[in-house]
Design a protein around this motif. Structure first.
Motif, PDB file in Angstrom:
ATOM      1  N   LEU A  34     112.679  92.412 -32.914  1.00  0.00           N
ATOM      2  CA  LEU A  34     111.470  91.603 -32.872  1.00  0.00           C
ATOM      3  C   LEU A  34     111.389  90.868 -31.543  1.00  0.00           C
ATOM      4  CD1 LEU A  34     109.221  91.295 -35.041  1.00  0.00           C
ATOM      5  CD2 LEU A  34     111.308  92.391 -35.849  1.00  0.00           C
ATOM      6  N   ASP A  35     110.247  91.006 -30.910  1.00  0.00           N
ATOM      7  CA  ASP A  35     110.028  90.458 -29.575  1.00  0.00           C
ATOM      8  C   ASP A  35     108.829  89.524 -29.573  1.00  0.00           C
ATOM      9  OD1 ASP A  35     111.908  92.426 -28.946  1.00  0.00           O
ATOM     10  OD2 ASP A  35     110.449  93.724 -27.937  1.00  0.00           O
ATOM     11  N   TRP A  36     108.782  88.665 -28.565  1.00  0.00           N
ATOM     12  CA  TRP A  36     107.580  87.929 -28.208  1.00  0.00           C
ATOM     13  C   TRP A  36     107.159  88.329 -26.804  1.00  0.00           C
ATOM     14  CZ3 TRP A  36     104.755  85.064 -31.535  1.00  0.00           C
ATOM     15  CH2 TRP A  36     105.378  84.619 -32.700  1.00  0.00           C
ATOM     16  N   PHE A  37     105.872  88.630 -26.655  1.00  0.00           N
ATOM     17  CA  PHE A  37     105.238  88.850 -25.363  1.00  0.00           C
ATOM     18  C   PHE A  37     104.102  87.851 -25.205  1.00  0.00           C
ATOM     19  CE2 PHE A  37     107.369  92.805 -26.103  1.00  0.00           C
ATOM     20  CZ  PHE A  37     107.625  93.368 -24.861  1.00  0.00           C
ATOM     21  N   ARG A  38     103.629  87.692 -23.985  1.00  0.00           N
ATOM     22  CA  ARG A  38     102.468  86.838 -23.755  1.00  0.00           C
ATOM     23  C   ARG A  38     101.596  87.432 -22.659  1.00  0.00           C
ATOM     24  NH1 ARG A  38     105.378  81.491 -21.014  1.00  0.00           N
ATOM     25  NH2 ARG A  38     105.834  82.427 -18.960  1.00  0.00           N
ATOM     26  N   GLN A  39     100.307  87.073 -22.696  1.00  0.00           N
ATOM     27  CA  GLN A  39      99.371  87.575 -21.712  1.00  0.00           C
ATOM     28  C   GLN A  39      98.351  86.498 -21.396  1.00  0.00           C
ATOM     29  OE1 GLN A  39      97.400  91.248 -22.749  1.00  0.00           O
ATOM     30  NE2 GLN A  39      97.038  91.724 -20.592  1.00  0.00           N
ATOM     31  N   ALA A  40      98.283  86.121 -20.131  1.00  0.00           N
ATOM     32  CA  ALA A  40      97.285  85.181 -19.646  1.00  0.00           C
ATOM     33  C   ALA A  40      96.100  85.953 -19.094  1.00  0.00           C
ATOM     34  CB  ALA A  40      97.887  84.283 -18.569  1.00  0.00           C
ATOM     35  N   PRO A  41      94.909  85.343 -19.050  1.00  0.00           N
ATOM     36  CA  PRO A  41      93.736  86.035 -18.516  1.00  0.00           C
ATOM     37  C   PRO A  41      93.963  86.547 -17.099  1.00  0.00           C
ATOM     38  CG  PRO A  41      93.071  84.040 -19.641  1.00  0.00           C
ATOM     39  CD  PRO A  41      94.569  84.006 -19.562  1.00  0.00           C
ATOM     40  N   GLY A  42      93.626  87.817 -16.877  1.00  0.00           N
ATOM     41  CA  GLY A  42      93.784  88.421 -15.572  1.00  0.00           C
ATOM     42  C   GLY A  42      95.202  88.803 -15.210  1.00  0.00           C
ATOM     43  N   LYS A  43      96.140  88.629 -16.133  1.00  0.00           N
ATOM     44  CA  LYS A  43      97.542  88.941 -15.878  1.00  0.00           C
ATOM     45  C   LYS A  43      98.011  90.060 -16.794  1.00  0.00           C
ATOM     46  CE  LYS A  43      98.067  85.508 -12.967  1.00  0.00           C
ATOM     47  NZ  LYS A  43      98.325  85.738 -11.520  1.00  0.00           N
ATOM     48  N   GLU A  44      99.088  90.721 -16.400  1.00  0.00           N
ATOM     49  CA  GLU A  44      99.699  91.734 -17.239  1.00  0.00           C
ATOM     50  C   GLU A  44     100.469  91.082 -18.380  1.00  0.00           C
ATOM     51  OE1 GLU A  44     100.417  95.166 -13.808  1.00  0.00           O
ATOM     52  OE2 GLU A  44     102.101  94.341 -14.919  1.00  0.00           O
ATOM     53  N   ARG A  45     100.569  91.805 -19.486  1.00  0.00           N
ATOM     54  CA  ARG A  45     101.366  91.324 -20.601  1.00  0.00           C
ATOM     55  C   ARG A  45     102.840  91.306 -20.197  1.00  0.00           C
ATOM     56  NH1 ARG A  45      99.689  93.318 -26.511  1.00  0.00           N
ATOM     57  NH2 ARG A  45      97.753  92.591 -25.528  1.00  0.00           N
ATOM     58  N   GLU A  46     103.525  90.193 -20.473  1.00  0.00           N
ATOM     59  CA  GLU A  46     104.893  90.041 -20.029  1.00  0.00           C
ATOM     60  C   GLU A  46     105.822  89.693 -21.186  1.00  0.00           C
ATOM     61  OE1 GLU A  46     105.599  86.841 -17.305  1.00  0.00           O
ATOM     62  OE2 GLU A  46     104.478  85.369 -18.490  1.00  0.00           O
ATOM     63  N   PHE A  47     107.060  90.132 -21.047  1.00  0.00           N
ATOM     64  CA  PHE A  47     108.102  89.865 -22.019  1.00  0.00           C
ATOM     65  C   PHE A  47     108.493  88.400 -22.007  1.00  0.00           C
ATOM     66  CE2 PHE A  47     112.648  89.339 -22.831  1.00  0.00           C
ATOM     67  CZ  PHE A  47     112.756  89.888 -24.091  1.00  0.00           C
ATOM     68  N   VAL A  48     108.742  87.838 -23.199  1.00  0.00           N
ATOM     69  CA  VAL A  48     109.180  86.455 -23.330  1.00  0.00           C
ATOM     70  C   VAL A  48     110.584  86.365 -23.913  1.00  0.00           C
ATOM     71  CG1 VAL A  48     108.727  84.217 -24.405  1.00  0.00           C
ATOM     72  CG2 VAL A  48     106.819  85.617 -23.561  1.00  0.00           C
ATOM     73  N   ALA A  49     110.806  86.992 -25.077  1.00  0.00           N
ATOM     74  CA  ALA A  49     112.094  86.881 -25.758  1.00  0.00           C
ATOM     75  C   ALA A  49     112.236  87.988 -26.784  1.00  0.00           C
ATOM     76  CB  ALA A  49     112.239  85.512 -26.435  1.00  0.00           C
ATOM     77  N   ALA A  50     113.479  88.290 -27.175  1.00  0.00           N
ATOM     78  CA  ALA A  50     113.764  89.295 -28.192  1.00  0.00           C
ATOM     79  C   ALA A  50     114.955  88.861 -29.023  1.00  0.00           C
ATOM     80  CB  ALA A  50     114.044  90.659 -27.550  1.00  0.00           C
ATOM     81  N   ILE A  51     115.002  89.343 -30.269  1.00  0.00           N
ATOM     82  CA  ILE A  51     116.119  89.057 -31.154  1.00  0.00           C
ATOM     83  C   ILE A  51     116.406  90.274 -32.023  1.00  0.00           C
ATOM     84  CG2 ILE A  51     114.700  88.044 -33.003  1.00  0.00           C
ATOM     85  CD1 ILE A  51     117.001  85.936 -33.325  1.00  0.00           C
ATOM     86  N   SER A  52     117.689  90.497 -32.331  1.00  0.00           N
ATOM     87  CA  SER A  52     118.093  91.572 -33.225  1.00  0.00           C
ATOM     88  C   SER A  52     118.310  91.018 -34.625  1.00  0.00           C
ATOM     89  CB  SER A  52     119.364  92.249 -32.721  1.00  0.00           C
ATOM     90  OG  SER A  52     120.466  91.351 -32.710  1.00  0.00           O
TER      91      SER A  52
END
Length: 124
Positions: A34-52
């Motif tokens: 399970l991961d968290w990603f984030r995306q700001a306007p005009g930006k590419e979606r980026e990785f934030v965190a992951a957990i097993s």
């Protein structure tokens, strides 16, 4: 199939905190990280965190390390993202994601399912 339902976004002042939640359901859920990603306007979606699920291993993007904490409650199939010391540059739409792995590779191409997204806005 895997379904992901997110909650917890909102408006907060710089330096404040929010906790995001993601509830996973469906077959073979423990096959995924399970991961968290984030995306700001005009930006590419980026990785934030992951957990097993099993060992609870965690990986963080450098931009959030020391401020964000990812955790899980396996019995509830729920993953959390505790966000402290929030900055205006953290403003984005945050997505929970089911990741095929390998663990910690941070690749969008390995995401099988996405949540609907929850908005986090950090004001100055």
């Amino acid at each position: 199939q895997v379904q992901l339902v997110e909650s917890g976004g909102g408006l907060v002042q710089a330096g404040g905190s929010l906790r995001l939640s993601c509830v996973a359901s469906g077959r073979n859920i423990r096959t995924y990280n399970l991961d968290w990603f984030r995306q700001a306007p005009g930006k590419e979606r980026e990785f934030v965190a992951a957990i097993s699920w099993g060992a609870g291993r965690t990986v963080y993007a450098d931009s959030v390390k020391g401020r964000f904490t990812i955790s899980r409650v396996n019995a509830k199939n729920t993953v959390y993202l505790q966000m402290d010391s929030l900055k205006p540059e953290d403003t984005a739409l945050y997505y929970c994601a089911a990741d095929r792995g390998p663990f910690g590779d941070r690749l969008l191409s390995n995401v099988d399912s996405w949540g609907q997204g929850t908005q986090v806005t950090v004001s100055s």
